[in-house]
Enzyme design. Structure first.
Site, short mmCIF file in Angstrom:
data_model
loop_
_atom_site.label_atom_id
_atom_site.label_comp_id
_atom_site.label_asym_id
_atom_site.label_seq_id
_atom_site.Cartn_x
_atom_site.Cartn_y
_atom_site.Cartn_z
CD GLU A 120 -3.11 1.24 2.17
OE1 GLU A 120 -2.76 0.16 3.19
OE2 GLU A 120 -3.89 2.05 2.14
N GLY B 141 2.91 2.35 10.41
CA GLY B 141 2.69 1.66 11.59
C GLY B 141 2.47 0.31 11.63
CB ALA B 142 0.58 -2.49 11.52
CD GLU C 252 -5.07 -2.29 5.71
OE1 GLU C 252 -3.90 -1.63 6.37
OE2 GLU C 252 -5.70 -1.49 4.83
CG HIS D 258 -6.28 0.71 12.81
ND1 HIS D 258 -6.80 1.85 12.70
CD2 HIS D 258 -5.76 0.39 11.46
CE1 HIS D 258 -6.63 2.32 11.17
NE2 HIS D 258 -6.00 1.26 10.62
CD GLU D 259 -2.91 -1.88 10.67
OE1 GLU D 259 -3.54 -2.28 9.51
OE2 GLU D 259 -2.58 -0.87 10.98
CD GLU E 102 -6.38 3.19 6.80
OE1 GLU E 102 -6.72 3.11 7.92
OE2 GLU E 102 -5.94 2.36 6.09
ZN LIG Z 1 -5.58 1.73 8.49
#
Ligand SMILES: [Zn+2]
Length: 882
Positions: A129, A269-270, A272, A305-306, A328
């Protein structure tokens, strides 16, 4: 190989969106993995939607072979340029096969397939992404092309013992040449940005999970051997998140395996990726010795979140990148709800509003302002912003508030059912939420299209003869880049009225048959509206925008006495904190302006002293801790144009000093009481106590520096938790105490080889609010532990300095700007996304006072004059300079 930086950059516009001319129904990928050179074979099963030549995105790929329907193509049968591949001869139903070579170890941009760690023992992983997949193979790299993926990984078994890809495992074996292969099939069609693979030496922890629907799932978290012991907390958090999503949104996990992998080399951050989440180690690894209470909360939030993206993002993805906030904003909102349920809802809200005011409001007020759904972009990487994420979450929160919990759930159920397996738009979400409840929510679309933070002004008039209180609300949004005219937006204003003895008054709105209770929501939809409350006995004190019911700036001429009353009597944690913040800001304003009037400062200090000294059994210590701090220098600085950051810092220091002196005598006793009950436990009460203790210690260093520094040193040495140790070290460094050097030296030695802890060590020193901090940062940049290659380290030292040091970065001689400009050029050559993120530290340059403004401009020009700038950095600079 080619250089994408050399290409002219086209602007992509939402208005120009067209569905893809070509789709890929199925893709089979084979990776022959090696650190220096990986060969990727891709078979694309094509579907033609429109009579146009097939174009595939591709960047920095070395094309080895290309064939169409089994026939090798001659060089005249396709066109290859720096942005991709065009094949005029492709037909509906064609199968295109390409073989390309890529160089993971050379990939310092950390986008596409790259190496984490050392050449000999590190592992390979992907980040796709938004547009990393085109750096792996030729493909229509856009989110509305959903394909079914079959992925085969082939690699030397000794060098790459663990092979992972998204979806589910579908066989493994040994090749004739001795290498191992493993195949994965993802049954859910997905866009290319959700593709992922991981290969290398990794350990795992595993837990069995049974979904509410009865599916058996194996949860697996992978990390390198020296970090695997730090994954347990994340596993617990993951399980909590999965249960919560089943209960609150009715969403179940949908594959047999859920993999999570930690890496120290990550731009975000991470991520998905379907069935294979990849995490920046900062948001995954935890252990009681090195992880602070705040970091535990962040890990839980990011894990959730992920995971939540599996539905809001993966099962339903975005039609195009303009819709980024569809996944998001909604997912941040879901994460925030989860955190409010798991932890203190008041603290959670304070955190959220603080982030908005510190990060999103300045973005919305500066040259980088953009709508939550941007209308155009040249570099999409630069739109992973607080506006898209945090303001986007506030918009979903307003919709949820408008509907109420039950109706909101009915709306999300319809959204998830109706659009499952699709690439959707923000209109689709609002339509589903509305249609499920026979409501038209389309007026809220204006919030997504309009940049800038609305400013709401309120004027209250009380008429004793008619016992009426009239509240006049007006809204106005300042022009932003490309949007000179602004329309009024629907703004929910939640409010209560307080009597002067602190009681909340029953509300009778004119035109409503009965009392609406002691709290109501006014819908401000026009530029100006009037609301009349009847049967009001005396002039009330309004508490407006309770719970931060809309992401707006607020102007209401409250007297210090009125704000002090709210600070004392507000029942809701967030509103009470917010009243204190407004009062502190009023105290700051007077001091900054050199006014003689100290009424706001006196009211702030006296009220907090009363609350601090009173029996505080009813007041959460963590909330009290947050109440004892003034708004950040960034928030206070936003009140000035032109801006002198050093003067803002000095006035802010002065009001915190005044508070410390006012509390002076009671601080030591409270500190010792808090210290005595410290057990090192990680539960919420222990965390709250530590938060207050850290705050009291910082105030002690202001009230009585030698005494406070001695206590801090003792706390540093005897700390049972990283929270206590770091709070002590931060207080010493911030105060410039004599003991700071010794403690820093000890900290470095004590945690040598622990990268996440060393990041804290770098950041603390970078943020010491003195002009000399620059020399310290320069010295630290030469430390063997520092590297421009590692995004976490760059942000810890240079990001913390540029964004978090109002005095050192903003030196009037411009040396801070100049230093960061030089580093930006170096970082950009390695990692454009990381450089662009750091460059945003200049986003408010145009508001600086003349001397600093000229120096900042000079630094920006210096970067601009450098040749070979990346698309990401060039885009940020161009927008900042417009
Ligand atoms: Zn996200």
């Amino acid at each position: 190989m080619n250089d994408s930086a050399a290409q002219p950059d086209a602007t992509v516009r939402l208005a120009d969106y067209r569905p893809p001319a070509w789709r890929v129904r199925r893709v089979e990928l084979v990776f022959d993995l090696a650190v220096d050179a990986t060969v990727v074979t891709a078979r694309l099963h094509l579907q033609c939607e429109r009579d146009e030549p097939l174009h595939l995105d591709g960047e920095e790929l070395e094309l080895l072979d290309i064939s169409l329907d089994g026939r090798a193509l001659a060089a005249t049968e396709y066109r290859l340029d720096a942005r991709g591949l065009t094949i005029p001869g492709a037909r509906d139903g064609s199968m295109l096969e390409t073989r390309v070579r890529i160089a993971p170890a050379q990939n310092t941009a950390l986008s596409g397939l790259y190496l984490s760690g050392s050449h000999d023992s590190g592992f390979l992983l992907t980040q796709c992404e938004a547009q990393g997949f085109r750096r792996i193979t030729f493909f229509p790299d856009r989110p509305d092309v959903l394909a079914q993926y079959t992925v085969t990984l082939r690699a030397d078994a000794a060098r790459f013992p663990v092979l992972l890809a998204g979806g589910g495992p579908d066989g493994t074996g040994t090749l004739p040449d001795g290498r191992r292969w493993a195949r994965f099939v993802d049954p859910y069609p997905k866009p290319s940005y959700l593709f992922a693979l991981v290969a290398g030496h990794l350990e795992k922890i595993e837990r069995a999970y049974r979904t509410a629907e009865g599916r058996e799932v194996s949860l697996r978290i992978y990390a390198e051997a020296d970090a695997i012991d730090g994954c347990g907390y994340a596993m617990d958090a993951l399980e909590r998140a999965m249960r919560w999503d089943e209960r609150v949104y009715g969403r179940n996990y949908d594959l047999a395996i859920f993999n999570v992998v930690a890496t120290h080399d990550f731009n975000m951050g991470a991520m998905e990726n379907k069935g294979l989440n990849i995490f920046n180690a900062k948001y995954l690894l935890a252990d009681p010795e090195t992880t602070t209470d705040d970091e535990y909360r962040h890990i839980e939030a990011v894990i959730a979140h992920e995971y939540f993206h599996n539905w809001s993002g993966n099962r339903i993805t975005c039609r195009d990148w303009f819709q980024l906030s569809l996944k998001e904003g909604f997912t941040v909102f879901r994460e925030q709800q989860f955190c409010a349920d798991m932890q203190s809802a008041a603290l959670q809200r304070i955190d959220e509003v603080g982030t908005l005011r510190r990060v999103q409001f300045p973005e919305d007020a500066g040259p980088l302002a953009h709508p939550v759904r941007p209308a155009e972009y040249t570099a999409i990487d630069n739109f992973y912003t607080a506006t898209v994420y945090e303001k986007g979450a506030e918009l979903v929160r307003m919709l949820a508030g408008r509907l109420g919990a039950l109706r909101f759930r009915r709306g999300t159920d319809l959204y998830f059912t109706r659009h499952d397996g699709q690439a959707a738009t923000i209109e689709d979400l609002l339509a589903a939420l509305g249609e499920a409840n026979d409501l038209d929510l389309s007026p809220y679309l204006a919030w997504y299209a309009q940049a800038g933070t609305p400013c709401v002004t309120a004027q209250g008039d009380y008429d004793a003869s008619t016992r009426r209180y009239t509240l006049t609300l007006a809204q106005q949004t300042a022009p932003t880049a490309g949007q000179p005219e602004k329309s009024p937006l629907p703004i929910p204003v939640r409010l209560a009225l307080f009597a002067c003895d602190g009681r909340r008054l029953p509300l009778h709105l004119q035109g409503e048959p009965a009392s609406v209770g002691d709290e109501c929501v006014l819908e401000l939809t026009q530029r100006e509206q009037r609301f009349v409350f009847t049967d009001v006995d005396a002039r009330p004190v309004p508490s407006l925008l309770r719970g931060f019911s809309a992401p707006v700036q607020w102007q209401y001429a409250c007297s210090p006495r009125e704000l002090a009353l709210l600070l004392r009597y507000e029942s809701e944690g967030y509103d009470r904190w917010n009243a204190g913040q407004q009062l502190a800001a009023a105290a700051y304003d007077a001091l900054h302006a050199g006014a003689q009037d100290r009424s706001a400062l006196d009211a702030w200090c006296a009220t907090l002293a009363d609350l601090f000294e009173a029996d505080t059994a009813q007041l959460d210590p963590a909330l009290l801790a947050d109440m004892l701090a003034a708004p950040s220098a960034i928030e206070l600085g936003a009140r000035h144009d032109p801006l002198d950051p050093e003067r803002v810092h000095a006035a802010r220091e002065a009001i915190e000093d005044a508070l410390a002196i006012r509390l002076g005598e009671v601080l030591p006793a409270r500190y010792h009481a808090l210290r005595q009950s410290e057990s090192g436990a990680l539960d919420a009460p222990a965390q709250a106590r530590r938060r207050l203790q850290g705050r009291v210690l910082a105030l002690l260093l202001r009230a009585d520096p030698p005494f406070g520094a001695a206590l801090a040193m003792k706390q540093y040495e005897q700390a049972q938790t990283m929270t206590d140790r770091l709070a002590a070290l931060a207080a010493l460094v911030r105060a410039g105490a004599a003991q700071a050097e010794q403690a820093l030296h000890d900290f470095r030695a004590r945690y040598d080889g622990k990268p996440l802890v060393l990041d804290k060590w770098f950041a603390l020193q970078a943020q010491a609010p003195t002009r000399e901090a620059l020399a310290r940062v320069q010295l630290l940049a030469d430390d063997p532990a520092f590297s421009l290659h590692n995004p976490n380290r760059v942000q810890a030292l240079l990001g913390a300095f540029a964004r978090g040091n109002p005095v050192g970065f903003h030196r009037p001689d411009g040396a801070g700007y100049h230093y960061i400009a030089d580093r930006l050029i170096e970082i950009d050559a390695l990692n454009p996304q990381n450089a662009a993120r750091l460059a945003k530290a200049f986003e408010s340059w145009h508001r600086l006072e003349p001397q600093r403004r000229a120096a900042a401009l000079l630094a920006l020009r210096e970067i601009e004059s450098h040749s070979g700038m990346s698309r990401d950095l060039a885009d940020i600079l161009a927008r900042m300079r417009d």
